[in-house]
Design an enzyme around this catalytic site. Sequence first.
Site, mmCIF file in Angstrom:
data_model
loop_
_atom_site.group_PDB
_atom_site.id
_atom_site.type_symbol
_atom_site.label_atom_id
_atom_site.label_comp_id
_atom_site.label_asym_id
_atom_site.label_seq_id
_atom_site.Cartn_x
_atom_site.Cartn_y
_atom_site.Cartn_z
ATOM 1 N N ASN A 7 -2.954 -7.182 0.082
ATOM 2 C CA ASN A 7 -3.319 -6.029 0.914
ATOM 3 C C ASN A 7 -4.206 -6.561 2.044
ATOM 4 O OD1 ASN A 7 -4.296 -3.690 2.038
ATOM 5 N ND2 ASN A 7 -5.548 -3.094 0.270
ATOM 6 N N TRP A 8 -3.627 -6.651 3.226
ATOM 7 C CA TRP A 8 -4.385 -7.232 4.355
ATOM 8 C C TRP A 8 -5.367 -6.229 4.963
ATOM 9 C CZ3 TRP A 8 -0.223 -10.411 7.579
ATOM 10 C CH2 TRP A 8 0.346 -11.379 6.731
ATOM 11 N N GLU A 46 -9.760 3.056 -0.849
ATOM 12 C CA GLU A 46 -10.293 3.283 0.505
ATOM 13 C C GLU A 46 -9.646 4.516 1.128
ATOM 14 O OE1 GLU A 46 -9.616 -0.708 1.935
ATOM 15 O OE2 GLU A 46 -11.108 -1.397 0.500
ATOM 16 N N GLU A 54 -7.496 -0.785 -10.017
ATOM 17 C CA GLU A 54 -8.509 -1.389 -9.155
ATOM 18 C C GLU A 54 -9.842 -0.662 -9.336
ATOM 19 O OE1 GLU A 54 -6.597 -3.662 -5.708
ATOM 20 O OE2 GLU A 54 -6.985 -1.637 -5.023
ATOM 21 N N GLY A 99 -7.013 -8.385 -2.023
ATOM 22 C CA GLY A 99 -7.516 -8.076 -0.685
ATOM 23 C C GLY A 99 -7.951 -9.346 0.031
ATOM 24 N N GLY A 100 -9.247 -9.635 -0.027
ATOM 25 C CA GLY A 100 -9.825 -10.761 0.728
ATOM 26 C C GLY A 100 -9.077 -12.076 0.557
#
Length: 254
Positions: free
Chosen positions: A9-10, A98, A167, A234-235
């Site tokens: 997930n960018w 988010e 998550e 993510g990161g």
Amino acid sequence: MRRKIVAGNWKMNKTPSEAKALAAEIAATLGSEPCAVEVVVCPPAIDLPAVSAVLAGTQIGFGAQNMYHEPKGAFTGETAAPMLVDLGAKYVILGHSERRTYFKETDADVNKKTKAALAAGLTPIVCVGETLEERDAGKTGDVVAGQVRGSLADLGADLVKVVIAYEPVWAIGTGRTATPEQAQEVDALIRKTLADMGGADVAEKVRIQYGGSMKPENAKELMAKPDIDGGLIGGAALKADSFAGIIAAAAAAK
Ligand code: PEP
């Protein structure tokens, strides 16, 4: 045997030219040897045409991070599932925390989007997870099971096509990873909830990822757990080498 699925997930990172470069680097790093793991990248929507061109003919799938539930019409600023499909997308992340927090998406919204994604032939990666406050109050099980029931209500035979990402909100982007035991406990609870909803056969087939500060160093231990079928990253998905390290860990964790 469920095939592990690792998805990047960018988030709102990378311009179209940066996305093109990162996708090319990931494709080069993975090479053309068939990979035991299903690999997916989810760049920002505006990057999808560039990423689609780079990934054509590779074993890396791609998808969006969100979509609207209507197939077309007067919904300024939104993206529809058929538009993603037209670009070659096969996946869409839905209900990320988010989106739930900043854009006030509810389980009912996620449910409508999930149905629309499935109707268009996309694989939805539906995110669920508790906040730290909810965990500390002993509500993790109720919160997560409630999100699964609400977000995946009334899917009928399509329930089996969904990927779920557990998550915990407190682990996303914080560097604080759930322990393999904590993640396994909740992934198992999700599978039990799926069994109640759609039967044991369906529950056995659905892939359930873990996401939240996963890195090459902790990925193998997490994905070696019986109910953890991959990761939403993510990161660590923003660098080809760390993303490839997680994919290698997933392959080794079988
Ligand atoms: C995510 O946003 O889905 C995620 C898991 O982020 P990170 O890996 O950075 O915690």
